[in-house]
Design a protein around this motif. Structure first.
Motif, PDB file in Angstrom:
ATOM      1  N   LEU A   1       1.780   9.089  -6.155  1.00 21.79           N
ATOM      2  CA  LEU A   1       2.059  10.497  -5.840  1.00 21.79           C
ATOM      3  C   LEU A   1       3.069  11.084  -6.819  1.00 21.79           C
ATOM      4  CD1 LEU A   1       1.889  12.994  -4.000  1.00 21.79           C
ATOM      5  CD2 LEU A   1       3.698  11.968  -2.584  1.00 21.79           C
ATOM      6  N   TRP A   2       4.201  10.374  -7.015  1.00 18.96           N
ATOM      7  CA  TRP A   2       5.235  10.879  -7.913  1.00 18.96           C
ATOM      8  C   TRP A   2       4.760  10.904  -9.360  1.00 18.96           C
ATOM      9  CZ3 TRP A   2       9.026  13.730  -6.402  1.00 18.96           C
ATOM     10  CH2 TRP A   2       9.567  13.567  -5.121  1.00 18.96           C
ATOM     11  N   ALA A   3       3.985   9.902  -9.763  1.00 21.32           N
ATOM     12  CA  ALA A   3       3.434   9.882 -11.119  1.00 21.32           C
ATOM     13  C   ALA A   3       2.481  11.055 -11.318  1.00 21.32           C
ATOM     14  CB  ALA A   3       2.716   8.569 -11.386  1.00 21.32           C
ATOM     15  N   GLY A   4       1.664  11.339 -10.301  1.00 15.70           N
ATOM     16  CA  GLY A   4       0.735  12.466 -10.379  1.00 15.70           C
ATOM     17  C   GLY A   4       1.459  13.794 -10.505  1.00 15.70           C
ATOM     18  N   ILE A   5       2.540  13.955  -9.724  1.00 16.86           N
ATOM     19  CA  ILE A   5       3.330  15.193  -9.790  1.00 16.86           C
ATOM     20  C   ILE A   5       3.916  15.375 -11.190  1.00 16.86           C
ATOM     21  CG2 ILE A   5       5.460  16.303  -8.971  1.00 16.86           C
ATOM     22  CD1 ILE A   5       4.859  15.075  -6.206  1.00 16.86           C
ATOM     23  N   ALA A   6       4.451  14.274 -11.748  1.00 21.37           N
ATOM     24  CA  ALA A   6       5.051  14.334 -13.087  1.00 21.37           C
ATOM     25  C   ALA A   6       4.005  14.690 -14.145  1.00 21.37           C
ATOM     26  CB  ALA A   6       5.710  13.002 -13.423  1.00 21.37           C
ATOM     27  N   VAL A   7       2.834  14.063 -14.078  1.00 18.92           N
ATOM     28  CA  VAL A   7       1.767  14.337 -15.055  1.00 18.92           C
ATOM     29  C   VAL A   7       1.336  15.793 -14.988  1.00 18.92           C
ATOM     30  CG1 VAL A   7      -0.651  13.864 -15.612  1.00 18.92           C
ATOM     31  CG2 VAL A   7       0.919  11.967 -15.184  1.00 18.92           C
ATOM     32  N   VAL A   8       1.115  16.316 -13.779  1.00 16.73           N
ATOM     33  CA  VAL A   8       0.679  17.705 -13.612  1.00 16.73           C
ATOM     34  C   VAL A   8       1.751  18.669 -14.127  1.00 16.73           C
ATOM     35  CG1 VAL A   8       0.125  19.501 -11.919  1.00 16.73           C
ATOM     36  CG2 VAL A   8      -0.871  17.218 -11.683  1.00 16.73           C
ATOM     37  N   ALA A   9       3.024  18.393 -13.768  1.00 18.99           N
ATOM     38  CA  ALA A   9       4.121  19.278 -14.170  1.00 18.99           C
ATOM     39  C   ALA A   9       4.271  19.336 -15.685  1.00 18.99           C
ATOM     40  CB  ALA A   9       5.420  18.818 -13.530  1.00 18.99           C
ATOM     41  N   TYR A  10       4.250  18.166 -16.334  1.00 21.54           N
ATOM     42  CA  TYR A  10       4.439  18.138 -17.782  1.00 21.54           C
ATOM     43  C   TYR A  10       3.207  18.624 -18.530  1.00 21.54           C
ATOM     44  CZ  TYR A  10       9.039  16.059 -17.524  1.00 21.54           C
ATOM     45  OH  TYR A  10      10.368  15.863 -17.288  1.00 21.54           O
ATOM     46  N   ALA A  11       2.038  18.437 -17.946  1.00 17.82           N
ATOM     47  CA  ALA A  11       0.824  18.989 -18.547  1.00 17.82           C
ATOM     48  C   ALA A  11       0.881  20.513 -18.534  1.00 17.82           C
ATOM     49  CB  ALA A  11      -0.413  18.493 -17.796  1.00 17.82           C
ATOM     50  N   ALA A  12       1.350  21.075 -17.414  1.00 21.27           N
ATOM     51  CA  ALA A  12       1.464  22.533 -17.306  1.00 21.27           C
ATOM     52  C   ALA A  12       2.457  23.079 -18.320  1.00 21.27           C
ATOM     53  CB  ALA A  12       1.887  22.912 -15.887  1.00 21.27           C
ATOM     54  N   VAL A  13       3.603  22.398 -18.459  1.00 21.60           N
ATOM     55  CA  VAL A  13       4.625  22.834 -19.419  1.00 21.60           C
ATOM     56  C   VAL A  13       4.088  22.740 -20.851  1.00 21.60           C
ATOM     57  CG1 VAL A  13       6.893  22.311 -20.404  1.00 21.60           C
ATOM     58  CG2 VAL A  13       6.577  22.241 -17.936  1.00 21.60           C
ATOM     59  N   GLY A  14       3.398  21.630 -21.145  1.00 18.56           N
ATOM     60  CA  GLY A  14       2.865  21.438 -22.487  1.00 18.56           C
ATOM     61  C   GLY A  14       1.803  22.467 -22.842  1.00 18.56           C
ATOM     62  N   LEU A  15       0.897  22.737 -21.904  1.00 18.58           N
ATOM     63  CA  LEU A  15      -0.177  23.702 -22.151  1.00 18.58           C
ATOM     64  C   LEU A  15       0.343  25.123 -22.284  1.00 18.58           C
ATOM     65  CD1 LEU A  15      -2.901  22.256 -19.739  1.00 18.58           C
ATOM     66  CD2 LEU A  15      -2.933  22.222 -22.240  1.00 18.58           C
ATOM     67  N   SER A  16       1.490  25.391 -21.634  1.00 19.34           N
ATOM     68  CA  SER A  16       2.067  26.740 -21.714  1.00 19.34           C
ATOM     69  C   SER A  16       2.786  26.975 -23.037  1.00 19.34           C
ATOM     70  CB  SER A  16       3.042  26.965 -20.555  1.00 19.34           C
ATOM     71  OG  SER A  16       4.201  26.150 -20.724  1.00 19.34           O
ATOM     72  N   GLY A  17       2.999  25.896 -23.801  1.00 18.24           N
ATOM     73  CA  GLY A  17       3.675  26.013 -25.085  1.00 18.24           C
ATOM     74  C   GLY A  17       5.187  26.083 -24.977  1.00 18.24           C
ATOM     75  N   ASN A  18       5.732  25.753 -23.802  1.00 19.00           N
ATOM     76  CA  ASN A  18       7.185  25.845 -23.595  1.00 19.00           C
ATOM     77  C   ASN A  18       7.891  24.497 -23.649  1.00 19.00           C
ATOM     78  OD1 ASN A  18       7.235  28.677 -23.145  1.00 19.00           O
ATOM     79  ND2 ASN A  18       6.397  28.332 -21.082  1.00 19.00           N
ATOM     80  N   TYR A  19       7.152  23.427 -23.983  1.00 12.24           N
ATOM     81  CA  TYR A  19       7.757  22.095 -23.928  1.00 12.24           C
ATOM     82  C   TYR A  19       8.783  21.901 -25.042  1.00 12.24           C
ATOM     83  CZ  TYR A  19       8.428  17.086 -24.084  1.00 12.24           C
ATOM     84  OH  TYR A  19       8.999  15.847 -24.100  1.00 12.24           O
ATOM     85  N   THR A  20       9.945  21.410 -24.650  1.00 15.87           N
ATOM     86  CA  THR A  20      10.964  20.945 -25.597  1.00 15.87           C
ATOM     87  C   THR A  20      11.492  19.608 -25.081  1.00 15.87           C
ATOM     88  OG1 THR A  20      12.822  21.998 -24.459  1.00 15.87           O
ATOM     89  CG2 THR A  20      11.665  23.322 -26.124  1.00 15.87           C
ATOM     90  N   LEU A  21      12.300  18.932 -25.896  1.00 18.55           N
ATOM     91  CA  LEU A  21      12.847  17.631 -25.517  1.00 18.55           C
ATOM     92  C   LEU A  21      13.701  17.727 -24.254  1.00 18.55           C
ATOM     93  CD1 LEU A  21      12.988  14.668 -26.354  1.00 18.55           C
ATOM     94  CD2 LEU A  21      14.975  15.231 -27.781  1.00 18.55           C
ATOM     95  N   ASN A  22      14.308  18.890 -24.026  1.00 13.20           N
ATOM     96  CA  ASN A  22      15.171  19.057 -22.850  1.00 13.20           C
ATOM     97  C   ASN A  22      14.408  18.958 -21.534  1.00 13.20           C
ATOM     98  OD1 ASN A  22      17.518  19.263 -24.241  1.00 13.20           O
ATOM     99  ND2 ASN A  22      17.693  21.488 -24.121  1.00 13.20           N
ATOM    100  N   TRP A  23      13.083  19.167 -21.573  1.00 14.82           N
ATOM    101  CA  TRP A  23      12.289  19.003 -20.352  1.00 14.82           C
ATOM    102  C   TRP A  23      12.298  17.548 -19.872  1.00 14.82           C
ATOM    103  CZ3 TRP A  23      10.300  22.395 -17.001  1.00 14.82           C
ATOM    104  CH2 TRP A  23      10.194  23.733 -17.398  1.00 14.82           C
ATOM    105  N   VAL A  24      12.606  16.639 -20.785  1.00 17.42           N
ATOM    106  CA  VAL A  24      12.750  15.226 -20.406  1.00 17.42           C
ATOM    107  C   VAL A  24      14.220  14.880 -20.195  1.00 17.42           C
ATOM    108  CG1 VAL A  24      12.405  12.837 -21.153  1.00 17.42           C
ATOM    109  CG2 VAL A  24      10.648  14.547 -21.602  1.00 17.42           C
TER     110      VAL A  24
ATOM    111  N   ALA B   1       0.836  -1.206   0.000  1.00 14.52           N
ATOM    112  CA  ALA B   1       0.000   0.000   0.000  1.00 14.52           C
ATOM    113  C   ALA B   1       0.873   1.260   0.000  1.00 14.52           C
ATOM    114  CB  ALA B   1      -0.922  -0.009   1.214  1.00 14.52           C
ATOM    115  N   THR B   2       1.924   1.240   0.828  1.00 14.80           N
ATOM    116  CA  THR B   2       2.824   2.397   0.906  1.00 14.80           C
ATOM    117  C   THR B   2       3.537   2.630  -0.418  1.00 14.80           C
ATOM    118  OG1 THR B   2       3.180   1.986   3.261  1.00 14.80           O
ATOM    119  CG2 THR B   2       4.782   3.391   2.135  1.00 14.80           C
ATOM    120  N   THR B   3       4.029   1.538  -1.026  1.00 15.86           N
ATOM    121  CA  THR B   3       4.744   1.643  -2.300  1.00 15.86           C
ATOM    122  C   THR B   3       3.837   2.183  -3.399  1.00 15.86           C
ATOM    123  OG1 THR B   3       6.164  -0.224  -1.693  1.00 15.86           O
ATOM    124  CG2 THR B   3       6.079   0.371  -4.020  1.00 15.86           C
ATOM    125  N   LEU B   4       2.615   1.650  -3.488  1.00 17.87           N
ATOM    126  CA  LEU B   4       1.673   2.119  -4.501  1.00 17.87           C
ATOM    127  C   LEU B   4       1.298   3.575  -4.280  1.00 17.87           C
ATOM    128  CD1 LEU B   4      -0.685  -0.998  -4.777  1.00 17.87           C
ATOM    129  CD2 LEU B   4       0.846  -0.126  -6.544  1.00 17.87           C
TER     130      LEU B   4
END
Length: 498
Positions: free
Chosen positions: A235-258, A227-230
């Motif tokens: 949590l970390w997957a959610g943070i990554a999705v939100v962060a990259y969604a924000a970058v993508g929607l702002s139009g600033n995404y480039t390959l270097n973000w990965v 339960a703790t591991t999941l």
């Protein structure tokens, strides 16, 4: 396939009196063929990767970006070996983990085979994840075939297994590289998927010959730990999705973000792991001292792999644009250079084994530290050699193929001096508490080295410039000389390990 290579043991009643694979348990045939086909798929795809990234008919990226992607990919494969081992120990057991890994790798290669740049990076990610899952667990299963460390066949079994690695690595660039470069890039990636598919099929068919222990989960997670591991993973997957969604929607995404976060992780995580082990209060004074010595080996190894692994990126891209890739007027694909190292390993490894035994009988075998330092110096020398073809190319001429072969030869000799010693010293110096994890720590040296190459490429450093190559070569030679100069200090820290 396995059965045609098996035979009865010559002496009934001795270890191996059952049906055997060249005198070893039949399960070794299964693991040998699995690893051979997995390495066939991995090295075939890896030989094509940097060439596809820069090719006009591929992704047409710049050399710096291509080197960064290649370096991040290789560093991830070795970084993920640690969680891969954890899955085998805590979740699925080695056998199931390897089966799942094979399926993920095959899916990754199939994704790379799709004629779409949009799915390319997803395919790379899948291959990296699958390779990480497979790497530690298949070696564990080889060890499980033998009844304890005193089984006289054990060392020979790992030697046979290692030959499977190099057979696959040798054949892959010749077959997959030729098809990818001369016919179609994506068909080459599809051949890599076929290779992994063959490996997975024979693994599933031959798994009945594996030790029953390979299906056991050694330290299964408790319900609370699951339960703790999941929860943490979500949590970390959610943070990554939100962060990259924000970058993508702002139009600033480039390959270097990965690329930038992954390369930074490739440097930071190895440091964090070493610091955590070194500061563990459960380690006694002798173990603490050995870990201090091990840090010397780890840092030196990271420098070694930083240069060595550029044989598949920097050297390959140089050969593609600036080398005369022909012998006596016969042209060959650039990817064929990647077969030089495995064929030299197969030819030279027995020679080195014989030399060490002969010197040992006379009491003159070099110490672990001297071998390690020599390997580091040689990889530096290989890049000093690289300065010659670079100068030829800068003069407007094509460099001869033999220059590149000489570089790969020098690196291979360095590998034979450093890599087996590194594996051996890792097992000997491992604290009891971390005995099963230290092989993953050794792989992190590869991660750190490749991640450093990736950071340099992202920062805009041209790794095919004579000044940069000379600087890297000097760094390796100086590091090797430093290890040798401080050998007495390191020996004292190593305690009873030699």
């Amino acid at each position: 396939m396995a059965s045609s290579l098996t035979k009865d043991s010559v002496t009934p009643g001795t270890p191996g009196s059952e049906k055997t694979f060249f005198g070893h348990p039949r399960g070794l045939a299964t693991l040998f063929m699995t690893e051979m086909w997995e390495r066939f798929s991995y090295y075939g795809m890896r030989a094509l990767l940097p060439l596809y990234l820069v090719a006009p008919g591929g992704l047409a990226l710049g050399a710096g970006t291509a080197t960064a992607i290649y370096s991040v990919y290789v560093s991830l494969v070795y970084l993920l070996a640690m969680p891969g081992g954890w899955f085998g120990d805590r979740v699925w057991g080695p056998r199931k983990t390897v089966a799942v890994a094979g399926a993920v790798i095959m899916l990754g290669h199939l994704t790379l085979a799709l004629p779409s740049s949009g799915t390319f990076y997803a395919g790379l990610g899948l291959v990296a994840i699958g390779s990480g899952l497979l790497k530690a667990n298949i070696s564990t299963m080889v060890g499980q075939l033998y009844k304890g460390p005193d089984d006289p066949r054990r060392d020979g079994g790992f030697t046979v297994f290692y030959m499977g690695i190099n057979l696959g690595a040798f054949a892959a660039p010749l077959i997959i590289g030729t098809v990818g470069e001369s016919v179609n890039w994506h068909l080459g990636f599809a051949l890599a998927a076929l290779g992994m598919g063959l490996g997975l099929a024979q693994f599933l068919l031959g798994s009945r010959h594996l030790d029953a222990q390979s299906s056991v989960v050694p330290k299964p997670l408790s319900a609370e730990e699951k339960a703790t591991t999941l929860r943490k993973a979500a949590l970390w997957a959610g943070i990554a999705v939100v962060a990259y969604a924000a970058v993508g929607l702002s139009g600033n995404y480039t390959l270097n973000w990965v690329l930038v976060p992954l390369t930074l992780l490739g440097v930071i995580i190895p440091v964090m792991v070493l610091v955590r082990i070194k500061r563990d209060k459960d380690l006694d004074r002798a173990e603490q001292s050995k870990m201090s010595a091990y840090i010397w080996f780890f840092v030196a190894a990271a420098i070694f792999w930083m240069i060595y692994d550029q044989g598949g990126s920097t050297l390959s891209i140089f050969a593609d644009s600036s080398a005369e890739n022909s012998v006596l007027g016969w042209e060959f694909p650039v990817s064929w250079y990647q077969s030089v190292n495995p064929v030299l390993i197969m030819a030279l490894a027995p020679v080195f084994a014989w030399i060490w035994l002969a010197l040992n009988r006379r009491g003159k075998e070099p110490s672990t530290i001297v071998k390690f330092a020599s390997g580091l110096v040689l990889v530096g020398v290989s890049f000093f050699l690289f300065l010659a073809p670079l100068s030829i190319a800068e003069g407007g001429h094509k460099a001869a193929a033999l220059w590149l072969v000489a570089i790969y030869f020098t690196q291979t000799v360095g590998e034979l001096l450093l890599s087996p010693v590194g594996l051996s010293v890792t097992t000997k110096m491992a604290p009891a508490k971390y005995a099963s994890q230290m092989m993953g720590v050794w792989f992190l040296a590869v991660t750190a080295g490749d991640a450093t190459t990736g950071l340099l490429s992202i920062a805009g450093v041209d790794l095919n410039k004579t000044g940069v190559v000379a600087m890297e070569a000097t760094l390796a030679v100086v590091a090797g000389v430093a290890v040798w100069m401080y050998r007495n200090k390191v020996k004292s820290l190593m305690g009873d390990v030699r």
